[in-house]
Write an enzyme that holds these catalytic residues in place. Structure first.
Site, PDB file in Angstrom:
ATOM      1  N   THR A   1       0.841  -1.320  -0.085  1.00  0.00           N
ATOM      2  CA  THR A   1      -0.057   0.057   0.059  1.00  0.00           C
ATOM      3  C   THR A   1       0.890   1.324  -0.081  1.00  0.00           C
ATOM      4  O   THR A   1       2.273   1.178  -0.147  1.00  0.00           O
ATOM      5  CB  THR A   1      -0.897  -0.059   1.142  1.00  0.00           C
ATOM      6  OG1 THR A   1      -1.878   1.102   0.877  1.00  0.00           O
ATOM      7  CG2 THR A   1      -0.363   0.159   2.498  1.00  0.00           C
ATOM      8  N   ASN A   2       0.282   2.364   0.279  1.00  0.00           N
ATOM      9  CA  ASN A   2       1.060   3.644   0.414  1.00  0.00           C
ATOM     10  C   ASN A   2       0.483   4.506   1.494  1.00  0.00           C
ATOM     11  O   ASN A   2      -0.622   4.258   1.961  1.00  0.00           O
ATOM     12  CB  ASN A   2       1.139   4.218  -0.942  1.00  0.00           C
ATOM     13  CG  ASN A   2      -0.416   4.790  -1.379  1.00  0.00           C
ATOM     14  OD1 ASN A   2      -0.924   5.581  -0.753  1.00  0.00           O
ATOM     15  ND2 ASN A   2      -0.945   4.163  -2.473  1.00  0.00           N
ATOM     16  N   PRO A   3       1.430   5.597   1.927  1.00  0.00           N
ATOM     17  CA  PRO A   3       0.958   6.314   3.184  1.00  0.00           C
ATOM     18  C   PRO A   3      -0.171   7.133   2.748  1.00  0.00           C
ATOM     19  O   PRO A   3      -0.471   8.264   3.677  1.00  0.00           O
ATOM     20  CB  PRO A   3       2.121   6.980   3.541  1.00  0.00           C
ATOM     21  CG  PRO A   3       3.149   7.032   2.512  1.00  0.00           C
ATOM     22  CD  PRO A   3       2.426   6.296   1.241  1.00  0.00           C
ATOM     23  N   SER A   4      -0.905   7.185   1.736  1.00  0.00           N
ATOM     24  CA  SER A   4      -2.069   8.235   1.381  1.00  0.00           C
ATOM     25  C   SER A   4      -3.077   8.075   2.768  1.00  0.00           C
ATOM     26  O   SER A   4      -3.409   7.083   3.387  1.00  0.00           O
ATOM     27  CB  SER A   4      -2.730   7.913   0.341  1.00  0.00           C
ATOM     28  OG  SER A   4      -4.003   8.636   0.206  1.00  0.00           O
TER      29      SER A   4
ATOM     30  N   ALA B   1      -4.950   7.432  -4.109  1.00  0.00           N
ATOM     31  CA  ALA B   1      -3.716   7.011  -4.715  1.00  0.00           C
ATOM     32  C   ALA B   1      -3.683   5.469  -4.606  1.00  0.00           C
ATOM     33  O   ALA B   1      -3.296   4.788  -3.590  1.00  0.00           O
ATOM     34  CB  ALA B   1      -2.849   7.423  -3.551  1.00  0.00           C
TER      35      ALA B   1
END
Ligand code: CTP
Length: 397
Positions: free
Chosen positions: A209-212, A276
């Site tokens: 995943t990503n930190p959005s 995102a």
């Protein structure tokens, strides 16, 4: 300051929830509205007029018979653009439904020809009483917007029935929407907002995943709702409080995001693609948890589908599609390419490496890119950035 110069009468009647109306008075004032607080005699037993006077920096009224203020009910009714009643007790609702005008607040209600938002707050049995319910039906038929009441603890103890006044935030959202929708090109339009990250499962317990944080999308959804739009918020995994007003659709993976968009896009006038999506996903998903003791793990990742591209066919002709580009460094050229490649009407460029911008902060400095050129903004809150973006979307509509 979304309500600059707007005139609101905040009527407070005598219930314990009157203390929460102080927060409402403060938030309305912070939004730029001129708030005239009118207290019933019973309300002054719960909160002193001075409290509201300090919060709104305007005189607070409670009597029809104050010297030097003859006919103040007529003036207040004439100047107000909106009346908010919080809390609206059973007694106030009964007097309003009957057209009784035996104090300043009910006289204003009878003389005013503006929208009314009422937030009932009372004991649960008083709310359930057929008399109260009949009065609410009458008032709704006259066009009043009734917010709440909520189910939850009452001053007298726990309850599982409605009675407790809605939270100030929920009342504020409806008040703002009534004040702003009339002047907005987004009124009654369907706006779809995507927000937050997506999550691609590697095995039953591990994800890519990503930190959005989803904040920019959530603020956009709130701001579009405040302008009178019908809003669908499609959100990936976030811990944010769901906004009051928009319909929330929860998704996890990029494929689920595509599916949710395919469903809602055919009715949408505006798409704000603030999500995102994870750009890569494991080429193979393992159904078993791989033990760490097995040693180093080599992953094979494949790109996820480009959601905007995949859903392009579902867009309604004439709709406005807004993409977001998160770049390191200026990124202007790359963002312009995205505008063309993804056939967007507007790209909102964010720089991850700039102080105060990017993931997990409440502020942003954005650049708006259209076919006609670009405009850079100051560093501002994400809510203020949402307003700037929507001003531009309204022009594009
Ligand atoms: N986007 C999308 N589908 C993806 C990834 C991104 O629809 N799989 C959308 C985003 O929601 C955003 C816009 O495309 O509105 C730009 O996202 P960004 O990550 O900057 O662009 P990418 O197309 O992924 O380009 P790159 O990573 O190559 O810079």
């Amino acid at each position: 300051m979304t309500l600059n110069g707007r005139r609101v009468v905040l009527g407070v009647s005598g219930g314990i929830a009157a203390y929460k109306s102080c927060i409402l008075a403060r938030r309305l004032t912070e939004s730029g509205a001129a708030v005239d607080v009118v207290l019933t005699a019973a309300a002054t037993e719960f909160v002193r007029p001075l409290t509201f006077e300090a919060l709104t920096r305007r005189p607070v009224l409670s009597s029809l018979w104050e010297r030097g203020r003859a006919l103040s009910h007529v003036e207040l009714a004439r100047d107000a653009e909106l009346i908010v009643l919080a809390p609206a007790t059973a007694n106030l609702l009964a007097r309003a439904a009957q057209g009784i005008a035996d104090d300043l607040l009910t006289a204003i209600l009878l003389a005013a020809e503006v929208p009314v938002v009422a937030a009932p707050g009372m004991n649960d049995a008083m709310f359930a009483h057929p008399a109260t319910q009949a009065n609410l039906t009458t008032l709704r038929e006259r066009g009043w917007l009734i917010v709440g009441p909520a189910v939850g603890a009452l001053a007298e103890g726990p309850s599982d029935r409605p009675g407790r006044m809605a939270e100030p935030e929920a009342i504020l959202v409806q008040a703002e929407r009534l004040l702003r929708a009339a002047g907005s090109a987004l009124r009654d339009r369907h706006v779809v907002v995507t927000a937050g990250p997506t999550r691609e499962q590697l095995d039953p317990v591990r994800v890519i995943t990503n930190p959005s944080s989803g904040r920019m999308g959530y603020r956009l959804a709130e701001a579009a709702y405040a302008r009178g739009a019908r809003v669908t918020l499609i959100a990936g995994p976030t811990t944010l409080e769901p906004p009051v007003g928009p319909d929330l659709v929860r998704i996890t993976s990029t494929a689920e995001l595509c599916a949710a968009l395919e469903q809602s896009l055919p009715q949408a006038d505006v798409l704000l693609m603030a999500a995102a999506p994870a750009d890569f996903r494991p080429a193979e998903r393992s159904d078993a948890k791989r033990p760490r003791a097995d040693g180093p793990l080599t992953l094979s990742l494949e790109p996820t589908p480009d959601v905007l591209e995949r859903t392009a066919a579902a867009r309604r002709p004439g709709s406005v599609v807004v993409g977001f580009a998160l770049e390191v460094g200026s990124g202007l050229t790359r963002a312009r390419e995205k505008l063309d490649q993804k056939r967007l009407d507007l790209v909102v460029l964010n720089r991850v490496d700039e102080p105060g911008s990017g993931f997990e902060v409440d502020t942003n400095r954005i650049t708006l890119i259209t076919r006609d050129g670009h405009e850079e903004s100051e560093l501002m809150t994400k809510r203020a950035a949402a307003e700037v973006i929507l001003d531009r979307v309204e022009r594009l509509l």
